[in-house]
Design a protein around this motif. Structure first.
Motif, PDB file in Angstrom:
ATOM      1  N   TRP A   2       0.803  -1.201   0.011  1.00  0.00           N
ATOM      2  CA  TRP A   2       0.027  -0.066   0.132  1.00  0.00           C
ATOM      3  C   TRP A   2       0.921   1.403  -0.081  1.00  0.00           C
ATOM      4  CZ3 TRP A   2      -4.880   0.421  -1.435  1.00  0.00           C
ATOM      5  CH2 TRP A   2      -5.604  -0.608  -1.286  1.00  0.00           C
ATOM      6  N   PRO A   3       2.014   1.280   0.743  1.00  0.00           N
ATOM      7  CA  PRO A   3       2.563   2.443   0.617  1.00  0.00           C
ATOM      8  C   PRO A   3       3.280   2.658  -0.740  1.00  0.00           C
ATOM      9  CG  PRO A   3       3.215   1.440   2.756  1.00  0.00           C
ATOM     10  CD  PRO A   3       2.497   0.440   1.684  1.00  0.00           C
ATOM     11  N   VAL A   4       3.447   1.885  -1.289  1.00  0.00           N
ATOM     12  CA  VAL A   4       4.050   2.043  -2.619  1.00  0.00           C
ATOM     13  C   VAL A   4       3.175   2.620  -3.688  1.00  0.00           C
ATOM     14  CG1 VAL A   4       5.139   0.927  -4.700  1.00  0.00           C
ATOM     15  CG2 VAL A   4       6.097   0.288  -2.444  1.00  0.00           C
ATOM     16  N   LYS A   5       2.008   2.016  -3.656  1.00  0.00           N
ATOM     17  CA  LYS A   5       0.850   2.531  -4.405  1.00  0.00           C
ATOM     18  C   LYS A   5       0.381   3.847  -4.112  1.00  0.00           C
ATOM     19  CE  LYS A   5      -2.852  -0.074  -6.037  1.00  0.00           C
ATOM     20  NZ  LYS A   5      -3.835  -1.346  -6.153  1.00  0.00           N
ATOM     21  N   TYR A   6       0.202   4.209  -2.881  1.00  0.00           N
ATOM     22  CA  TYR A   6       0.183   5.564  -2.210  1.00  0.00           C
ATOM     23  C   TYR A   6       1.076   6.674  -3.016  1.00  0.00           C
ATOM     24  CZ  TYR A   6      -3.794   4.492   0.679  1.00  0.00           C
ATOM     25  OH  TYR A   6      -5.057   4.004   1.382  1.00  0.00           O
TER      26      TYR A   6
END
Length: 114
Positions: A2-6
């Protein structure tokens, strides 16, 4: 995951905002250039009236009043970009010439304290 996507979404948004900001600045510069040309025409009309000793007609007074409002708007837009305000003192001098003393928009502003 999720952090990469955000981060990817934030980077896309940042790129979009930067592009919009650049376009807005280009539009502002184009608007200012066009406005400078219209001010030159108004000043020429005002000079012609001064030489003839004529008073300004209501159409010219309306155009000068609108130009003064446009000048304030353009300077406010410049402030959004941290740019110095453009000096429109010639336009405001013309405004003082086409409106009888104490009757124009600048007199109303003085009464309001602006």
């Amino acid at each position: 995951l999720w952090p990469v996507k955000y981060y990817s979404l934030l980077r896309d948004v940042h790129t979009l905002i930067s592009a919009c900001k650049d376009q807005f600045l280009q539009d502002l510069i184009a608007d200012q250039n066009a406005f400078q040309k219209s001010i030159s025409l108004l000043l020429a009309q005002g000079d012609t009236l001064s030489q003839e000793g004529s008073s300004a007609d209501s159409f010219l007074r309306d155009r000068v009043q609108q130009a003064c409002q446009d000048a304030e708007l353009l300077n406010a837009r410049q402030a959004l970009f941290g740019r110095e305000a453009t000096d429109y003192s010639q336009l405001y001098d013309l405004q003082d010439r086409v409106f009888p003393r104490g009757t124009g928009p600048s007199a109303a502003k003085a009464l309001r304290g602006n």
